[in-house]
Design a protein around this motif. Structure first.
Motif, PDB file in Angstrom:
ATOM      1  N   TYR A  33       0.835  -1.208   0.000  1.00  0.00           N
ATOM      2  CA  TYR A  33       0.000   0.000   0.000  1.00  0.00           C
ATOM      3  C   TYR A  33       0.868   1.257   0.000  1.00  0.00           C
ATOM      4  N   TYR A  34       1.835   1.322   0.900  1.00  0.00           N
ATOM      5  CA  TYR A  34       2.682   2.509   0.981  1.00  0.00           C
ATOM      6  C   TYR A  34       3.500   2.699  -0.296  1.00  0.00           C
ATOM      7  N   ALA A  35       3.989   1.609  -0.860  1.00  0.00           N
ATOM      8  CA  ALA A  35       4.760   1.711  -2.103  1.00  0.00           C
ATOM      9  C   ALA A  35       3.883   2.224  -3.237  1.00  0.00           C
ATOM     10  N   ALA A 294       0.832  14.075  -1.250  1.00  0.00           N
ATOM     11  CA  ALA A 294       1.139  12.854  -1.988  1.00  0.00           C
ATOM     12  C   ALA A 294       0.364  11.677  -1.425  1.00  0.00           C
ATOM     13  N   LEU A 295       0.239  11.627  -0.112  1.00  0.00           N
ATOM     14  CA  LEU A 295      -0.526  10.557   0.524  1.00  0.00           C
ATOM     15  C   LEU A 295      -1.988  10.608   0.110  1.00  0.00           C
ATOM     16  N   GLN A 296      -2.552  11.816   0.068  1.00  0.00           N
ATOM     17  CA  GLN A 296      -3.953  11.945  -0.331  1.00  0.00           C
ATOM     18  C   GLN A 296      -4.169  11.524  -1.785  1.00  0.00           C
ATOM     19  N   ILE A 297      -3.303  12.007  -2.680  1.00  0.00           N
ATOM     20  CA  ILE A 297      -3.449  11.666  -4.095  1.00  0.00           C
ATOM     21  C   ILE A 297      -3.245  10.170  -4.299  1.00  0.00           C
ATOM     22  N   GLY A 298      -2.220   9.614  -3.668  1.00  0.00           N
ATOM     23  CA  GLY A 298      -1.981   8.178  -3.796  1.00  0.00           C
ATOM     24  C   GLY A 298      -3.098   7.350  -3.199  1.00  0.00           C
ATOM     25  N   ALA A 299      -3.663   7.812  -2.081  1.00  0.00           N
ATOM     26  CA  ALA A 299      -4.745   7.068  -1.433  1.00  0.00           C
ATOM     27  C   ALA A 299      -5.994   7.046  -2.294  1.00  0.00           C
ATOM     28  N   GLU A 300      -6.264   8.136  -3.012  1.00  0.00           N
ATOM     29  CA  GLU A 300      -7.424   8.149  -3.905  1.00  0.00           C
ATOM     30  C   GLU A 300      -7.276   7.103  -5.000  1.00  0.00           C
ATOM     31  N   SER A 301      -6.065   6.940  -5.516  1.00  0.00           N
ATOM     32  CA  SER A 301      -5.821   5.917  -6.527  1.00  0.00           C
ATOM     33  C   SER A 301      -5.842   4.528  -5.915  1.00  0.00           C
ATOM     34  N   ALA A 302      -5.291   4.402  -4.708  1.00  0.00           N
ATOM     35  CA  ALA A 302      -5.272   3.096  -4.040  1.00  0.00           C
ATOM     36  C   ALA A 302      -6.677   2.619  -3.702  1.00  0.00           C
ATOM     37  N   VAL A 308      -8.636  -0.141  -0.645  1.00  0.00           N
ATOM     38  CA  VAL A 308      -8.537   0.527   0.652  1.00  0.00           C
ATOM     39  C   VAL A 308      -9.292   1.852   0.576  1.00  0.00           C
ATOM     40  N   PRO A 309     -10.218   2.130   1.481  1.00  0.00           N
ATOM     41  CA  PRO A 309     -10.996   3.377   1.387  1.00  0.00           C
ATOM     42  C   PRO A 309     -10.104   4.601   1.341  1.00  0.00           C
ATOM     43  N   ALA A 310     -10.510   5.603   0.569  1.00  0.00           N
ATOM     44  CA  ALA A 310      -9.717   6.825   0.436  1.00  0.00           C
ATOM     45  C   ALA A 310      -9.599   7.553   1.764  1.00  0.00           C
ATOM     46  N   TYR A 311     -10.594   7.414   2.631  1.00  0.00           N
ATOM     47  CA  TYR A 311     -10.543   8.101   3.922  1.00  0.00           C
ATOM     48  C   TYR A 311      -9.576   7.432   4.904  1.00  0.00           C
ATOM     49  N   PHE A 312      -8.822   6.428   4.430  1.00  0.00           N
ATOM     50  CA  PHE A 312      -7.820   5.833   5.305  1.00  0.00           C
ATOM     51  C   PHE A 312      -6.765   6.864   5.710  1.00  0.00           C
ATOM     52  N   THR A 313      -6.594   7.914   4.900  1.00  0.00           N
ATOM     53  CA  THR A 313      -5.650   8.965   5.281  1.00  0.00           C
ATOM     54  C   THR A 313      -6.048   9.607   6.612  1.00  0.00           C
ATOM     55  N   LEU A 314      -7.357   9.643   6.905  1.00  0.00           N
ATOM     56  CA  LEU A 314      -7.796  10.188   8.190  1.00  0.00           C
ATOM     57  C   LEU A 314      -7.352   9.285   9.338  1.00  0.00           C
ATOM     58  N   VAL A 315      -7.291   7.979   9.086  1.00  0.00           N
ATOM     59  CA  VAL A 315      -6.776   7.056  10.099  1.00  0.00           C
ATOM     60  C   VAL A 315      -5.314   7.372  10.385  1.00  0.00           C
ATOM     61  N   LEU A 316      -4.557   7.626   9.319  1.00  0.00           N
ATOM     62  CA  LEU A 316      -3.147   7.975   9.492  1.00  0.00           C
ATOM     63  C   LEU A 316      -3.005   9.283  10.261  1.00  0.00           C
ATOM     64  N   VAL A 317      -3.835  10.277   9.939  1.00  0.00           N
ATOM     65  CA  VAL A 317      -3.789  11.555  10.657  1.00  0.00           C
ATOM     66  C   VAL A 317      -4.140  11.351  12.131  1.00  0.00           C
ATOM     67  N   ALA A 318      -5.146  10.511  12.406  1.00  0.00           N
ATOM     68  CA  ALA A 318      -5.531  10.243  13.797  1.00  0.00           C
ATOM     69  C   ALA A 318      -4.384   9.577  14.553  1.00  0.00           C
TER      70      ALA A 318
END
Length: 339
Positions: A33-35, A294-302, A308-318
């Motif tokens: 996922y991170y890659a 970059a995390l947001q743009i990549g997460a939307e594609s992921a 993986v839901p795009a809002y997973f970035t909020l989990v990372l922020v939390a």
């Protein structure tokens, strides 16, 4: 210096590990996922341009928050200020673009956004300056009201009758902020960079910034030194909210072209941990905003590719907020009592 680097890097690594554990529990390989996110957000031309474009509003929000936080004021109403600024720009710019030169219409939209957001911050500022009422509560309340007001204005007052989707009039692509030469990157990123650098230099290199830092360090000492603390409080709130409102204008006039009902990117809540991770340093904040974009743009594609839901970035922020709190607690406990 080593301690500063550790305080900047360790929370990020810890948040990545914690979020990776969540991914593993969801059945996704964290390394894959991170890659994938890094590749899509930074290592492809289209992804990198999208990342830099996403940085524009985030940088302006970061500039506004750094200004307030370094003065000791907790402006947590950024999401409401952002939306009201975006709505004001979306209302002013499209009709003016039909009768004025493009730069004049864009300038008027930006000014309207800054004024709308600054006015919305006036009540919490006055309550803090005149009565000492905690701005955390008032700015949060005004943020919720601002989001609701912006949504109501889009649906009821400034609704574009020519569309089936509740939204404001659309600013034509030709009338929006120009892209950087040879790219699709919105020119708004230059505005964001200029704003955050200007705030950093103003806070660290000018007498006005020194006065604000004194107010943030000790309001009693500032009063004893003869500084007009109530006036500075109102001014900082207005400037902070104005920058955040400008972020909304940049997003509308550079990328979206309009404001749709129920739209709220919640950039403010996402940027708060980034500016604290940067220790309220403008130049460091640019780096963290780049990585987060970059995390947001990549997460939307992921979300489309890996499930993986795009809002997973909020989990990372939390997770980042939790780690920051723990690190700060440990640092305070280890600090000698006499410092």
């Amino acid at each position: 210096m080593a301690g500063g680097v550790a305080l900047a890097v360790v929370p990020v690594l810890a948040a990545l590990v914690l979020s990776g554990a969540v991914l593993w529990l969801l059945g996704t390989d964290p390394l894959e996922y991170y890659a994938y996110v890094a590749r899509r957000g930074l290592l492809t031309p289209s992804g990198l341009q999208a990342t830099v474009t996403r940085m524009a509003p985030l940088l302006l929000v970061a500039a506004g928050l750094i200004l307030a936080f370094r003065t000791g004021l907790w402006n947590l109403g950024s999401d409401g200020q952002f939306m009201l600024g975006a709505t004001a720009a979306a209302v002013v710019a499209p009709p003016l673009a039909e009768v004025l030169p493009g730069w004049a219409a864009l300038g008027a939209g930006a000014l309207a956004a800054m004024v709308a957001a600054a006015l919305w911050s006036l009540l919490p500022a006055l309550l803090k300056a005149r009565h000492g009422i905690n701005e955390i509560v008032t700015t949060l309340m005004m943020s919720f009201l601002g989001l609701s007001l912006a949504n109501a204005l889009v649906k009821l007052v400034f609704l574009d009758p020519g569309t089936t989707v509740p939204q404001t009039r659309t600013l034509a692509v030709a009338d929006r902020l120009p892209a950087l030469p040879g790219t699709i990157v919105s020119g708004g990123v230059l505005i964001g960079l200029a704003a955050i650098v200007a705030v950093h230099l103003a806070m660290t290199r000018t007498s006005f910034g020194l006065k604000l830092r004194v107010v943030g360090a000790s309001p009693r000492a500032a009063i004893h030194a003869g500084l007009p603390v109530p006036l500075l409080t109102v001014a900082v709130f207005a400037l902070s909210a104005g920058l955040i409102g400008l972020a909304g204008a940049v997003e509308v006039m550079g990328v979206l072209g309009n404001v749709r009902a129920d739209w709220n990117p919640a950039y403010g809540l996402s940027v708060i941990p980034l500016v604290f991770l940067a220790r309220l340093n403008g130049f460091a904040a640019i780096v963290y905003v780049l990585l987060f974009s970059a995390l947001q743009i990549g997460a939307e594609s992921a979300a489309r590719r890996l499930g993986v839901p795009a809002y997973f970035t909020l989990v990372l922020v939390a997770n980042l907020l939790i780690v920051l709190a723990v690190v700060e607690y440990v640092a305070q406990r280890r600090r000698p009592a006499w410092t």
